[in-house]
Structures are given as structure tokens and as C-alpha cells.
Motif scaffolding. Structure first.
Motif, PDB file in Angstrom:
ATOM      1  N   THR A  23      79.315 -77.294  38.383  1.00  0.00           N
ATOM      2  CA  THR A  23      79.881 -78.639  38.368  1.00  0.00           C
ATOM      3  C   THR A  23      79.962 -79.124  39.809  1.00  0.00           C
ATOM      4  O   THR A  23      79.979 -78.292  40.726  1.00  0.00           O
ATOM      5  CB  THR A  23      81.300 -78.630  37.754  1.00  0.00           C
ATOM      6  OG1 THR A  23      82.075 -77.630  38.411  1.00  0.00           O
ATOM      7  CG2 THR A  23      81.266 -78.408  36.257  1.00  0.00           C
ATOM      8  N   PRO A  24      80.051 -80.418  40.063  1.00  0.00           N
ATOM      9  CA  PRO A  24      79.917 -81.514  39.093  1.00  0.00           C
ATOM     10  C   PRO A  24      78.509 -81.564  38.504  1.00  0.00           C
ATOM     11  O   PRO A  24      77.546 -81.220  39.173  1.00  0.00           O
ATOM     12  CB  PRO A  24      80.211 -82.767  39.919  1.00  0.00           C
ATOM     13  CG  PRO A  24      80.120 -82.350  41.349  1.00  0.00           C
ATOM     14  CD  PRO A  24      80.335 -80.898  41.420  1.00  0.00           C
ATOM     15  N   LEU A  33      79.928 -87.201  33.258  1.00  0.00           N
ATOM     16  CA  LEU A  33      79.984 -86.386  34.472  1.00  0.00           C
ATOM     17  C   LEU A  33      81.017 -85.294  34.231  1.00  0.00           C
ATOM     18  O   LEU A  33      82.191 -85.584  33.982  1.00  0.00           O
ATOM     19  CB  LEU A  33      80.373 -87.252  35.677  1.00  0.00           C
ATOM     20  CG  LEU A  33      80.567 -86.506  37.008  1.00  0.00           C
ATOM     21  CD1 LEU A  33      79.308 -85.751  37.427  1.00  0.00           C
ATOM     22  CD2 LEU A  33      80.978 -87.487  38.122  1.00  0.00           C
ATOM     23  N   THR A  78      83.303 -82.267  35.438  1.00  0.00           N
ATOM     24  CA  THR A  78      83.927 -81.851  36.690  1.00  0.00           C
ATOM     25  C   THR A  78      85.024 -80.840  36.401  1.00  0.00           C
ATOM     26  O   THR A  78      85.625 -80.854  35.322  1.00  0.00           O
ATOM     27  CB  THR A  78      84.453 -83.075  37.468  1.00  0.00           C
ATOM     28  OG1 THR A  78      84.983 -82.653  38.721  1.00  0.00           O
ATOM     29  CG2 THR A  78      85.556 -83.803  36.705  1.00  0.00           C
ATOM     30  N   ALA A 116      84.390 -83.217  41.515  1.00  0.00           N
ATOM     31  CA  ALA A 116      83.532 -84.393  41.677  1.00  0.00           C
ATOM     32  C   ALA A 116      84.271 -85.392  42.553  1.00  0.00           C
ATOM     33  O   ALA A 116      85.495 -85.336  42.670  1.00  0.00           O
ATOM     34  CB  ALA A 116      83.211 -85.018  40.330  1.00  0.00           C
ATOM     35  N   ASP A 176      79.746 -88.835  44.041  1.00  0.00           N
ATOM     36  CA  ASP A 176      79.033 -88.516  42.804  1.00  0.00           C
ATOM     37  C   ASP A 176      79.084 -89.676  41.816  1.00  0.00           C
ATOM     38  O   ASP A 176      78.140 -89.914  41.087  1.00  0.00           O
ATOM     39  CB  ASP A 176      79.660 -87.280  42.127  1.00  0.00           C
ATOM     40  CG  ASP A 176      79.698 -86.072  43.053  1.00  0.00           C
ATOM     41  OD1 ASP A 176      78.638 -85.709  43.585  1.00  0.00           O
ATOM     42  OD2 ASP A 176      80.791 -85.517  43.259  1.00  0.00           O
ATOM     43  N   PRO A 203      75.002 -83.909  42.494  1.00  0.00           N
ATOM     44  CA  PRO A 203      75.045 -83.041  41.312  1.00  0.00           C
ATOM     45  C   PRO A 203      73.664 -82.810  40.704  1.00  0.00           C
ATOM     46  O   PRO A 203      72.737 -83.585  40.948  1.00  0.00           O
ATOM     47  CB  PRO A 203      75.905 -83.823  40.317  1.00  0.00           C
ATOM     48  CG  PRO A 203      76.535 -84.921  41.056  1.00  0.00           C
ATOM     49  CD  PRO A 203      75.743 -85.166  42.284  1.00  0.00           C
TER      50      PRO A 203
END
Ligand SMILES: *Cc1c(COP(=O)(O)O)cnc(C)c1O
Length: 444
Positions: free
Chosen positions: A50-51, A317, A319, A337, A341, A417
Motif C-alpha cells: 500500500t498505497p 485507493l 491505504t 497514502a 497519491d 503507488p
């Protein structure tokens, strides 16, 4: 059938039942967790880190098909706006679904050509600042249409086309002076904005274009802004365009295309499939009516440039929570994140829904969800009610498919990412995570 009170198909909570769910201990571990199609998001996070941006191919297919259905029976081509999400694998998927593309730079054109060499035939090129190398690349690729945004650009385009002995099909992007109720940064259809040519000056400009041998007048283009959820401005803009089509045809110009632009908004607050957003097919139907009604009987080929409405809800997304902390009476959750991002909350005051990947049963608490970047503007949510999360837990920031990765940067020297495209049970990395050496390379 979709169940209500769930996320749209593609992102749903499911209980993952272990094969041997007999013991009390394993039953306790069968908390509902968020899936993308048939793929567990927490497994993706474990595999790819992650992210992480995760996209659902199924949602993309469904939304493109909703568009195609809404405009069925009209000569209409969807030219997906590449700037919303320009990943080559996503462009390739859209090619397969029959889409053309709207590009705003030479780089985006190259991406489209990488996705499919012959895709140029369905490319429109928009933007107020096309450079000569960009124009030349588009002429060589023989794109469908240049959306010209100024008198000077027209002259430059004519010169380039003459030099390369090519013909450029053109439309002027007219500025209809229609206010759209959206964030000021993404409203484009007023005189005070830099976009397009004033609709009142269009006849003169078309006359000039007609006198230039390497240019072929092909249409009229308009794009009034982004994230528009009230359809009236689309209709008003289209009425003005329709009037101009009639006028220009009277003047003797062959207006074959109307490019209605993009801008159809999505509902970032939708909580369940009973919310409007999830009923996307009826939303596009209504949008189609507002576009098509003024164009009736004009016998034109319609081009659409949707970006966000196709790819936005198709992406999340992922995270991970790094730390929890309390400053006075404020509770913070610091995630891995950051604004580099996904900049939409900082840039547009966008409020993305954020949900835990493992559905929690605890009482909700009010939190700020922030990233590690050294800016107070680095937040994803402020004063947001969220189920209790612990350090190490995963969160999904929803509706992050559009203007997420496309706007990502390396601020604070943070590698961007990875991106993963999910298709049922399979997940494919469509952009590997950047490394620090990727970042340093151009300086060494
Ligand atoms: C940004 C843009 C679009 C796409 O807008 P969405 O709101 O993502 O649909 C379409 N056309 C032009 C010219 C644009 O600049």
C-alpha cells in the motif's frame, strides 16, 4: 439483482468463509471484508503493498455499456477523456469496448497509440496550449478531430498541416457562456475561463478556417466543466451549439460532428445502491436526453468525452493505518497514502467516502484521516465519522479511479503507488510501484 445497502458491483462487503469454519475461533475471523469483484482487497494489499490503486474492469465495462445504451439509436462515439486515468491497460480495455479517446497532450496521444496503433482514427485533441511538436504528432497519426481553442492556434495548425502536407479536420471549441454548478477549478464554460472561443465569434473563425486549404471544417465542440450533476447546463449549452450548427450550415460549412465534451458528475457521497450514483444507467439516460433533445433533426454525429463518470467509481485507493494520535481533543488517523497519491481532497475539497476493508462493528468515532506529507492540506477527511480502526488496519478510499493516479506526484520524494486491474478473481499489476531509484534517475 443488486442488493441495497451495499456498494456497487465491484466493491462489496462479503464474508470470507474459511473452509473449516466449525470452530469458534475461525468463526470469529469471518468478519465481512471488502472485495473488488471476486478479489479480496486485503489480499491485494498484502501481495502488492500500500498505497495501492485497485480498479474493477467489470465496473468500467458496465459504465461504458450504460453510456452506449443511453445513446443507442444515435450516431455516437464515446471518446474517453484520457486525462481522468491514462493507464495504458485501462485505455486498452476501453479500446476493446469500442471507445475512442479525447487527449489533451502529446503524451496522452502516445499512450493511446501504445494501447492500440490504429486508435488514432477515433482520437480528438483538445487543449488551449497545443505545441507545434504535439500538433505535428497528431497530424502524422491522422487523428479524427482537432478541437481548436483560439484564432492563433488555427493559424499554427494550418501552417503545420501545410508543411506536413496533411489535412486537419477541425472543430472550434466554443465557450457557450453557461455556468455549471461545480467547483470553480473545474468549471470551464464561462467567458472568464481560458477555454474555447466565445460562441459569438465562432462564425468569423469558421469563415477564416474555410479559407485555409489544409484545414477541413468538421464540427463544433463544447465542454462546460467537470463533476456536473445538474443536467440543465448541458441542455442549455447544447441548445446554443445547435443554433450555431444551423447558422454555420447556412453559411455553407459542412458541420458533421458535435462534440459534447465530458463533465457528467458522480455522487461521491453515495452510501448504497439505492442512491442515485448506483443507478448510473438512469443517470446517463437523463444526461442523454438533455444532450440529444436540442440536437434532434440536426443529423449530426455525436462525440462524447466522459472521463470521471466512467472511471471514477471503478477505482479505490487502498491505504494502511500507520498511527493513531490525539492532539488535544482531535483524533488523527495517519495513513500511508498522502496528497501526492490522491490530491482531490486538498485541491477540490472533494469528500471521498472512506471505509474500512474489514467491516468493523465498533462504535464510530470522529476522526481526521491524514497522510504523512508535510502540509496541513494533506488530508483525506476531516471531522469524519468512521468505524473504529487500529494501527495496521486497511482503509479503502472510494471513487478514486478518476483524477487520482493521473494527478499523483512525487512530492516529498514519495514513489507513486502501484495500480492493479481486477477482473473477477484475477488481479493484474498494470503499473508497478515506483521505486526511489525511479525518482532519482533523471538527476544522476
Ligand atoms: C477534462 C475534460 C473532459 C472529461 O471531463 P470529465 O468530467 O472527467 O468527464 C472532457 N473533455 C475535455 C475537453 C476535458 O478537458
Amino acid at each position: 439483482m443488486r442488493k441495497t445497502s451495499q456498494r456497487p458491483p465491484g466493491f462489496e462487503y462479503r464474508s470470507e468463509r474459511p473452509l473449516l469454519a466449525k470452530s469458534a475461533r475461525s468463526r470469529a475471523s469471518t468478519l465481512d471484508e471488502l472485495f473488488c469483484e471476486q478479489t479480496s482487497l486485503h489480499r491485494l494489499a498484502e501481495r502488492f503493498g500500500t498505497p495501492l490503486y485497485v480498479y474493477s474492469a467489470g465496473i468500467i465495462r458496465e459504465r461504458v455499456s450504460d453510456f452506449q445504451n443511453a445513446f443507442r439509436g444515435t450516431d455516437c462515439n464515446i471518446c474517453y477523456s484520457v486525462k481522468a486515468n491514462s493507464n495504458i491497460s485501462i485505455l486498452r480495455l476501453l479500446v476493446k469496448l469500442g471507445c475512442g479517446f479525447d487527449v489533451v497532450s502529446g503524451g496522452e496521444l502516445q499512450r493511446v497509440l501504445r494501447a492500440k496503433r490504429t486508435a488514432a482514427a477515433d482520437v480528438v485533441f483538445s487543449g488551449v496550449g497545443k505545441t507545434i511538436p504535439e500538433i505535428e504528432a497528431a497530424l502524422k497519426a491522422d487523428i479524427l478531430l482537432f478541437n481548436v481553442e483560439s484564432a492563433s492556434e488555427l493559424e499554427t495548425l494550418a501552417t503545420c498541416a501545410a508543411r506536413l502536407k496533411r489535412r486537419a479536420r477541425i472543430a472550434f471549441r466554443v465557450n457557450p457562456d453557461v455556468p455549471a454548478d461545480t467547483h470553480p477549478y473545474i468549471s470551464t464554460g464561462l467567458h472568464k475561463h481560458k477555454f474555447g472561443v466565445p460562441i459569438g465569434e465562432a462564425r468569423e473563425l469558421y469563415a477564416r478556417a474555410a479559407s485555409l486549404r489544409c484545414l477541413q471544417i468538421a464540427g463544433i465542440s463544447v465542454h462546460i466543466g467537470s463533476q456536473i450533476t445538474d443536467f440543465a447546463p448541458f441542455g442549455i449549452a447544447m441548445e446554443r451549439v445547435a443554433e450555431l450548427v444551423r447558422q454555420l450550415r447556412k453559411d455553407g460549412h459542412a458541420i458533421e460532428y458535435v462534440d459534447a465534451g465530458g463533465g457528467l458528475g458522480i455522487d461521491y457521497r453515495a452510501h448504497s445502491s439505492s442512491d442515485a450514483e448506483l443507478n448510473f444507467s438512469s443517470v446517463v439516460m437523463e444526461y442523454a436526453r438533455s444532450i440529444l433533445t436540442p440536437l434532434r433533426k440536426l443529423d449530426i454525429k455525436l462525440l462524447l468525452e466522459p472521463g470521471r463518470s466512467i472511471i471514477g467509481p471503478a477505482g479505490v485507493l487502498l491505504t494502511r493505518v500507520l498511527y493513531r494520535k490525539t492532539n488535544g481533543d482531535k483524533k488523527f488517523v495517519i495513513v500511508d497514502a498522502a496528497m501526492n497519491d490522491l490530491i482531490r481532497p486538498s485541491l477540490y475539497q472533494a469528500e471521498h467516502q472512506i471505509v474500512p476493508v474489514k467491516a468493523g462493528n465498533d462504535d464510530p468515532e470522529v476522526l481526521d484521516i491524514v497522510g504523512p506529507v508535510c502540509e496541513s492540506g494533506d488530508f483525506f477527511a476531516r471531522g469524519r465519522e468512521l468505524p473504529h480502526v487500529e494501527e495496521g488496519d486497511l482503509l479503502a478510499i472510494l471513487d478514486a479511479g478518476a483524477y487520482g493516479m493521473a494527478l499523483a506526484s512525487n512530492y516529498n520524494s514519495r514513489p507513486r503507488p502501484a495500480e492493479v486491474l481486477v477482473n473477477g478473481k484475477s488481479a493484474k499489476v498494470i503499473r508497478r510501484r515506483e521505486t526511489i531509484s525511479d525518482l532519482l534517475m533523471p538527476e544522476l
